[in-house]
Design an enzyme around this catalytic site. Structure first.
Site, mmCIF file in Angstrom:
data_model
loop_
_atom_site.group_PDB
_atom_site.id
_atom_site.type_symbol
_atom_site.label_atom_id
_atom_site.label_comp_id
_atom_site.label_asym_id
_atom_site.label_seq_id
_atom_site.Cartn_x
_atom_site.Cartn_y
_atom_site.Cartn_z
ATOM 1 N N ASP A 132 95.258 39.462 36.631
ATOM 2 C CA ASP A 132 96.175 39.912 37.678
ATOM 3 C C ASP A 132 95.417 40.362 38.928
ATOM 4 O OD1 ASP A 132 98.647 40.442 38.766
ATOM 5 O OD2 ASP A 132 98.875 42.402 37.813
ATOM 6 N N ASN A 186 107.257 34.545 36.285
ATOM 7 C CA ASN A 186 106.622 34.037 37.506
ATOM 8 C C ASN A 186 107.424 32.896 38.151
ATOM 9 O OD1 ASN A 186 103.229 34.593 36.276
ATOM 10 N ND2 ASN A 186 104.456 35.916 37.602
HETATM 11 C C1 IPE Z 1 101.307 39.006 34.763
HETATM 12 O O1 IPE Z 1 101.104 39.299 36.103
HETATM 13 C C2 IPE Z 1 101.382 37.526 34.565
HETATM 14 C C3 IPE Z 1 100.125 36.808 34.751
HETATM 15 C C4 IPE Z 1 98.951 37.331 34.982
HETATM 16 C C5 IPE Z 1 100.224 35.374 34.638
HETATM 17 P P1 IPE Z 1 102.326 39.616 37.086
HETATM 18 O O2 IPE Z 1 101.733 39.888 38.395
HETATM 19 O O3 IPE Z 1 103.327 38.535 36.994
HETATM 20 O O4 IPE Z 1 102.952 40.927 36.421
HETATM 21 P P2 IPE Z 1 103.765 42.122 37.057
HETATM 22 O O5 IPE Z 1 104.900 41.513 37.820
HETATM 23 O O6 IPE Z 1 102.844 42.872 37.948
HETATM 24 O O7 IPE Z 1 104.190 42.950 35.890
HETATM 25 C C1 IPE Z 2 97.914 36.910 39.027
HETATM 26 O O1 IPE Z 2 97.837 37.370 40.319
HETATM 27 C C2 IPE Z 2 98.195 35.440 38.936
HETATM 28 C C3 IPE Z 2 99.550 35.092 38.498
HETATM 29 C C4 IPE Z 2 100.466 35.938 38.106
HETATM 30 C C5 IPE Z 2 99.884 33.689 38.485
HETATM 31 P P1 IPE Z 2 99.116 37.771 41.153
HETATM 32 O O2 IPE Z 2 99.603 36.575 41.879
HETATM 33 O O3 IPE Z 2 100.129 38.437 40.292
HETATM 34 O O4 IPE Z 2 98.508 38.810 42.185
HETATM 35 P P2 IPE Z 2 99.104 40.208 42.614
HETATM 36 O O5 IPE Z 2 99.385 40.965 41.357
HETATM 37 O O6 IPE Z 2 100.337 39.907 43.389
HETATM 38 O O7 IPE Z 2 98.031 40.833 43.413
HETATM 39 MG MG MG Z 3 100.434 40.359 39.749
#
Ligand code: IPE
Ligand code: IPE
Ligand code: MG
Length: 242
Positions: A18, A66
């Site tokens: 993340d 997502n």
């Molecule tokens: C969790 O990250 C999913 C992945 C890393 C693929 P998110 O960014 O989607 O999670 P939340 O929304 O912060 O809980």
């Molecule tokens: C994790 O990074 C990757 C996926 C969930 C696909 P994020 O895209 O959630 O990045 P933040 O959490 O918004 O910084």
């Molecule tokens: Mg994230």
């Protein structure tokens, strides 16, 4: 350099990767640039895992939730995944890495499904490490799919409700045949599971770091594993020497 005890390497490491979006935003770029940098971290962590002898590595790459993201970001992520798989195939073959997926893969774009299946097929004999990508994955959806499959068997009298045990449920999940994770890493400092491996994480050791995924290095990964090696896993029993 972190020195690791080679007799206590976690068999299965799971990672919630993340912080890509925030990493890019902090630098004044669009979120997709963060995902591109994040793909480089994936490569480093896969290589490091293989080097230290992790047998199962499971990466949360795209959650069921997502799909709520803007179309252009979803498309960029799918494209990046295809590029990653194409680029890494030789490396996977050389290093004995077998690709596996968990999640509702049928929801992914056809081109992405195609290259995933191709890579799974090509790497299926590899024996050294199983790399599982969680794609369109949700822990609750996984439990729903398992309960539906079990309920169908009960309705068809193939199974009695008293046959439903922990093992039976584990074998009905996407992760059938995989050990539960020993160690879960989450980057970007969020203290939540975000619908990842809800059943499987019951006794997993957790490690949460504020580092954003594109900045997560091999050195930090090895430090995290070293911290795991100092944990006492009790599984509900009393501790040693007590
Ligand atoms: C969790 O990250 C999913 C992945 C890393 C693929 P998110 O960014 O989607 O999670 P939340 O929304 O912060 O809980
Ligand atoms: C994790 O990074 C990757 C996926 C969930 C696909 P994020 O895209 O959630 O990045 P933040 O959490 O918004 O910084
Ligand atoms: Mg994230």
């Amino acid at each position: 350099m972190t020195t690791l005890n080679s007799h206590n390497i976690p068999r299965h490491v799971a990672i919630i990767m993340d912080g890509n979006g925030r990493w890019a935003r902090q630098k004044g770029f669009g979120r997709v640039f963060g995902h591109e940098k994040g793909a480089e971290t994936v490569r480093d962590v896969v290589t490091a895992s293989r080097e230290i002898g992790v047998r199962w590595l499971t990466l949360y790459a795209f959650s069921e939730e997502n799909w709520k993201r803007p179309q252009h970001e979803i498309q960029a992520l799918m494209k990046l995944l295809r590029r990653f798989l194409k680029r890494e195939l030789d490396e996977m073959q050389e290093n004995g890495i077998k690709l596996n997926t968990i999640g509702r893969i049928e929801k992914l774009p056809a081109a992405t499904q195609e290259i995933l299946l191709h890579t799974i097929q090509k790497t299926r004999e590899n024996q050294d490490m199983v790399l599982t990508l969680a794609l369109s994955y949700g822990g609750r959806q996984e439990i729903i799919d398992a309960v539906q499959a079990i309920a169908r068997k009960v309705a068809n009298h193939e199974l009695d409700s008293s046959d439903i045990t922990e093992t039976l449920i584990s074998n009905a999940l996407y992760t059938q045949g995989m050990p539960d994770p020993d160690f879960l890493i989450r980057t970007s400092g969020e203290y939540r599971i975000s619908n990842f491996l809800l059943w499987q994480l019951s006794y997993t050791e957790l490690y949460i770091t504020p580092t954003l995924w594109p900045d997560f290095t091999k050195a930090e990964y090895l430090r995290a594993i070293s911290e795991y090696q100092h944990r006492e896993r009790r599984f509900g029993s009393t501790g040693t020497g007590q």
